[in-house]
Design an enzyme around this catalytic site. Structure first.
Site, mmCIF file in Angstrom:
data_model
loop_
_atom_site.group_PDB
_atom_site.id
_atom_site.type_symbol
_atom_site.label_atom_id
_atom_site.label_comp_id
_atom_site.label_asym_id
_atom_site.label_seq_id
_atom_site.Cartn_x
_atom_site.Cartn_y
_atom_site.Cartn_z
ATOM 1 N N TYR A 84 -1.512 -0.649 10.783
ATOM 2 C CA TYR A 84 -1.814 -1.276 9.491
ATOM 3 C C TYR A 84 -0.660 -1.070 8.510
ATOM 4 O O TYR A 84 -0.171 -2.010 7.878
ATOM 5 C CB TYR A 84 -3.122 -0.701 8.916
ATOM 6 C CG TYR A 84 -3.311 -1.026 7.449
ATOM 7 C CD1 TYR A 84 -3.600 -2.326 7.049
ATOM 8 C CD2 TYR A 84 -3.156 -0.054 6.465
ATOM 9 C CE1 TYR A 84 -3.735 -2.638 5.697
ATOM 10 C CE2 TYR A 84 -3.295 -0.351 5.127
ATOM 11 C CZ TYR A 84 -3.588 -1.643 4.745
ATOM 12 O OH TYR A 84 -3.719 -1.957 3.420
ATOM 13 N N SER A 106 0.843 -1.200 0.000
ATOM 14 C CA SER A 106 0.000 0.000 0.000
ATOM 15 C C SER A 106 0.873 1.243 0.000
ATOM 16 O O SER A 106 1.978 1.243 0.573
ATOM 17 C CB SER A 106 -0.867 -0.023 1.262
ATOM 18 O OG SER A 106 -1.471 1.226 1.467
ATOM 19 N N LYS A 111 2.248 -3.750 6.596
ATOM 20 C CA LYS A 111 2.623 -3.832 5.166
ATOM 21 C C LYS A 111 4.137 -3.678 5.016
ATOM 22 O O LYS A 111 4.772 -4.385 4.225
ATOM 23 C CB LYS A 111 1.896 -2.740 4.368
ATOM 24 C CG LYS A 111 0.392 -2.938 4.292
ATOM 25 C CD LYS A 111 0.035 -4.177 3.496
ATOM 26 C CE LYS A 111 -1.453 -4.437 3.445
ATOM 27 N NZ LYS A 111 -1.807 -5.709 2.832
HETATM 28 P P1 NAD Z 1 -10.988 -7.069 1.328
HETATM 29 O O1 NAD Z 1 -11.171 -7.038 2.794
HETATM 30 O O2 NAD Z 1 -12.164 -6.834 0.445
HETATM 31 O O3 NAD Z 1 -10.317 -8.455 0.891
HETATM 32 C C1 NAD Z 1 -9.476 -9.189 1.757
HETATM 33 C C2 NAD Z 1 -9.943 -10.636 1.711
HETATM 34 O O4 NAD Z 1 -9.080 -11.411 2.567
HETATM 35 C C3 NAD Z 1 -11.362 -10.825 2.211
HETATM 36 O O5 NAD Z 1 -12.058 -11.656 1.290
HETATM 37 C C4 NAD Z 1 -11.202 -11.522 3.575
HETATM 38 O O6 NAD Z 1 -12.285 -12.380 3.871
HETATM 39 C C5 NAD Z 1 -9.897 -12.286 3.362
HETATM 40 N N1 NAD Z 1 -9.156 -12.528 4.600
HETATM 41 C C6 NAD Z 1 -8.862 -11.634 5.591
HETATM 42 N N2 NAD Z 1 -8.154 -12.239 6.564
HETATM 43 C C7 NAD Z 1 -7.974 -13.527 6.193
HETATM 44 C C8 NAD Z 1 -7.319 -14.641 6.772
HETATM 45 N N3 NAD Z 1 -6.712 -14.555 7.976
HETATM 46 N N4 NAD Z 1 -7.337 -15.825 6.108
HETATM 47 C C9 NAD Z 1 -7.951 -15.931 4.908
HETATM 48 N N5 NAD Z 1 -8.599 -14.911 4.314
HETATM 49 C C10 NAD Z 1 -8.601 -13.720 4.937
HETATM 50 O O7 NAD Z 1 -9.821 -6.009 0.990
HETATM 51 P P2 NAD Z 1 -9.362 -5.405 -0.410
HETATM 52 O O8 NAD Z 1 -9.765 -3.981 -0.454
HETATM 53 O O9 NAD Z 1 -9.737 -6.311 -1.516
HETATM 54 O O10 NAD Z 1 -7.792 -5.425 -0.184
HETATM 55 C C11 NAD Z 1 -7.003 -6.523 -0.572
HETATM 56 C C12 NAD Z 1 -5.578 -6.292 -0.138
HETATM 57 O O11 NAD Z 1 -5.112 -5.055 -0.680
HETATM 58 C C13 NAD Z 1 -5.392 -6.178 1.375
HETATM 59 O O12 NAD Z 1 -4.192 -6.819 1.722
HETATM 60 C C14 NAD Z 1 -5.282 -4.688 1.606
HETATM 61 O O13 NAD Z 1 -4.504 -4.385 2.746
HETATM 62 C C15 NAD Z 1 -4.578 -4.234 0.339
HETATM 63 N N6 NAD Z 1 -4.849 -2.834 0.001
HETATM 64 C C16 NAD Z 1 -6.127 -2.406 -0.101
HETATM 65 C C17 NAD Z 1 -6.372 -1.069 -0.392
HETATM 66 C C18 NAD Z 1 -7.790 -0.556 -0.451
HETATM 67 O O14 NAD Z 1 -7.997 0.656 -0.306
HETATM 68 N N7 NAD Z 1 -8.801 -1.393 -0.705
HETATM 69 C C19 NAD Z 1 -5.313 -0.179 -0.606
HETATM 70 C C20 NAD Z 1 -4.019 -0.664 -0.509
HETATM 71 C C21 NAD Z 1 -3.786 -2.000 -0.206
HETATM 72 C C1 WQD Z 2 -9.758 9.665 0.984
HETATM 73 C C2 WQD Z 2 -10.022 11.142 1.245
HETATM 74 C C3 WQD Z 2 -10.352 11.645 3.583
HETATM 75 C C4 WQD Z 2 -14.086 9.409 4.042
HETATM 76 C C5 WQD Z 2 -7.050 4.685 3.141
HETATM 77 C C6 WQD Z 2 -5.953 4.005 3.916
HETATM 78 C C7 WQD Z 2 -4.867 3.552 2.984
HETATM 79 C C8 WQD Z 2 -5.431 2.713 1.839
HETATM 80 C C9 WQD Z 2 -6.605 3.360 1.180
HETATM 81 C C10 WQD Z 2 -5.219 0.404 2.358
HETATM 82 C C11 WQD Z 2 -9.282 11.692 2.482
HETATM 83 C C12 WQD Z 2 -11.614 11.921 2.778
HETATM 84 C C13 WQD Z 2 -12.937 9.988 3.539
HETATM 85 C C14 WQD Z 2 -15.173 10.248 4.414
HETATM 86 C C15 WQD Z 2 -13.882 12.168 3.718
HETATM 87 N N1 WQD Z 2 -5.902 1.446 2.290
HETATM 88 N N2 WQD Z 2 -12.837 11.346 3.370
HETATM 89 N N3 WQD Z 2 -15.026 11.614 4.221
HETATM 90 O O1 WQD Z 2 -7.362 7.709 3.874
HETATM 91 O O2 WQD Z 2 -6.432 8.077 1.536
HETATM 92 O O3 WQD Z 2 -6.505 5.814 2.469
HETATM 93 O O4 WQD Z 2 -7.556 3.776 2.163
HETATM 94 O O5 WQD Z 2 -4.036 0.268 2.199
HETATM 95 O O6 WQD Z 2 -3.957 2.844 3.754
HETATM 96 O O7 WQD Z 2 -5.418 4.941 4.843
HETATM 97 O O8 WQD Z 2 -8.622 6.870 1.812
HETATM 98 O O9 WQD Z 2 -10.957 6.833 1.110
HETATM 99 O O10 WQD Z 2 -10.448 6.898 3.577
HETATM 100 O O11 WQD Z 2 -10.011 8.925 2.194
HETATM 101 O O12 WQD Z 2 -13.799 13.404 3.579
HETATM 102 O O13 WQD Z 2 -16.207 9.797 4.915
HETATM 103 O O14 WQD Z 2 -11.418 11.305 1.541
HETATM 104 O O15 WQD Z 2 -10.162 12.616 4.582
HETATM 105 O O16 WQD Z 2 -8.923 13.014 2.195
HETATM 106 P P1 WQD Z 2 -7.189 7.225 2.504
HETATM 107 P P2 WQD Z 2 -10.090 7.301 2.201
#
Ligand code: NAD
Ligand code: WQD
Length: 342
Positions: A148, A124, A152
């Site tokens: 979190y 991330s 990562k």
């Molecule tokens: P998500 O929660 O929709 O998907 C994660 C999946 O992993 C889910 O289906 C959950 O049931 C499964 N899971 C969780 N813990 C588990 C375990 N212990 N054993 C087996 N399965 C398990 O999340 P997502 O948004 O699809 O994100 C996927 C990956 O990408 C995550 O690692 C997240 O940290 C990373 N990521 C997400 C974002 C985002 O904003 N969505 C941004 C950056 C990185």
């Molecule tokens: C985006 C913008 C908020 C909600 C997070 C995690 C990051 C990554 C992605 C996993 C910001 C604003 C949000 C709301 C708002 N996840 N906001 N009202 O914070 O950039 O990233 O998700 O790796 O690690 O930190 O994403 O979508 O929460 O926020 O005004 O109800 O929207 O302040 O400026 P963020 P977000």
């Protein structure tokens, strides 16, 4: 290729699974369904018209995981499974270290036992922490500011040490920016449990009438309109980025960190306006205090992804918003309530 996808029922995993199947790979999903719905996989099956294996396995269950990985014999593992809510990671840090870090160690052990030497990992942009310069490139110092983000960062380091044990091992550490959007069919999309933490699913639930109004967290940031700026990337582009990483790992050895973003940022107010235009719905909002831990602005330098993987994001904000509205309006309650595992 045989591709094992942990967390394949989740938001990004289900979209990537679809791309992997469309590219004619054989796939196996491992998921404990703690944050996803089995129906997502049923829908991927219908959309792809391709069979794939499903193991309801928890990453922390070493023997079940070893069995699942050995049974499928993957060439490459794409590792999404884990917990991802920043606030929850501050109140339950040990749970995050257990599921994310310990879960990954168990996975790498299971891969070793099955002779699998390649992994694509969901990292991330949060690993960079407070920007020292923008855009973030992959050489930017890593100083995550919450548990979190630290999971990562630690996992990236663990994967580097794992890969260093064998010159035949390879890993792609994909640092996603802000994934949004849904598959063009409107059949799969983001369906967070409870009240969404992230901006786009919150906007979508206001537009569909499940929530009253959006709170805009702060309008006094150092940005053009005062609201936070982020690099939003379409989940379909992200899925294609994983395919490019899989292709690269077929010949590439060693560990590479790669940003997956578009290279430009949008503010919260720009996101609201874009969503209203794409959906034809009003998104009422109120300005609220800043959210703890938020950064003014950040976006990716996406050049390394282009050089190394031959990948670039293609879809813009209109496509992102239209696809979210297509998904949310067809599925106002997402995948429905039960039967999620936890
Ligand atoms: P998500 O929660 O929709 O998907 C994660 C999946 O992993 C889910 O289906 C959950 O049931 C499964 N899971 C969780 N813990 C588990 C375990 N212990 N054993 C087996 N399965 C398990 O999340 P997502 O948004 O699809 O994100 C996927 C990956 O990408 C995550 O690692 C997240 O940290 C990373 N990521 C997400 C974002 C985002 O904003 N969505 C941004 C950056 C990185
Ligand atoms: C985006 C913008 C908020 C909600 C997070 C995690 C990051 C990554 C992605 C996993 C910001 C604003 C949000 C709301 C708002 N996840 N906001 N009202 O914070 O950039 O990233 O998700 O790796 O690690 O930190 O994403 O979508 O929460 O926020 O005004 O109800 O929207 O302040 O400026 P963020 P977000």
């Amino acid at each position: 290729m045989r591709i094992l996808i942990t967390g394949g029922a989740g938001y990004i995993g289900s979209h990537t699974l679809l791309s992997v199947l469309a590219a004619d790979h054989q796939a196996c999903v491992i998921d404990n369904f703690s944050n996803s719905h089995p129906d997502a996989l049923t829908r991927v099956g219908r959309l792809s018209n391709r069979p794939f294996d499903i193991h309801q396995t928890d990453l922390r269950d070493g023997s079940a995981l070893t069995e699942s990985v050995a049974a499928f014999r993957p060439d490459i593992v794409v590792h999404f499974a884990g917990l991802k809510a920043v606030g929850e990671s501050e109140s339950h840090p040990l749970s995050y270290y257990e599921q994310n870090v310990f879960g990954t160690i168990r996975l790498l052990q299971a891969m070793d036992a099955a002779g699998c030497r390649s992994i694509v990992f969901s990292s991330s942009a949060t690993v960079y922490g407070t920007p020292q310069y923008l855009p973030y490139d992959e050489a930017h110092p890593l100083q995550p500011v919450n548990p979190y983000g630290r999971t990562k960062y630690f996992i990236e380091e663990i994967i580097r040490d794992w890969a260093a044990t064998d010159p035949a091992k390879g890993a792609m550490l994909l640092r996603y920016f802000n994934p949004v959007g849904a598959h063009e069919s409107g059949q799969i999309g983001e369906d967070p449990m409870g009240v969404p933490n992230n901006l786009m699913p919150y906007i979508a639930r206001v537009a569909v009438g499940r929530l009253d109004r959006l709170q805009v967290f702060g309008d006094d940031y150092d940005t053009d309109d005062g609201t936070g700026v982020r690099d939003y990337i379409h989940v379909t582009d992200l899925a294609e980025g994983h395919l490019a990483a899989i292709n690269c790992l077929q010949h590439h050895r060693g560990v590479e960190a790669v940003n997956l973003g578009t290279g430009s940022g949008l503010s919260v107010l720009q996101m609201i306006a874009a969503f209203e235009a794409a959906s034809g719905k009003d998104v009422p909002y109120a300005i609220a205090p800043r959210r703890k831990g938020d950064i003014d602005k950040f976006w990716a330098d996406p050049e390394r992804a282009h050089r190394l993987l031959g990948w670039r994001a293609r879809l813009g904000i209109d496509a992102m918003c239209r696809s979210v509205w297509n998904w949310q309006s067809q599925n106002p309650d997402g995948y429905g309530e039960s039967p999620r595992a936890g």
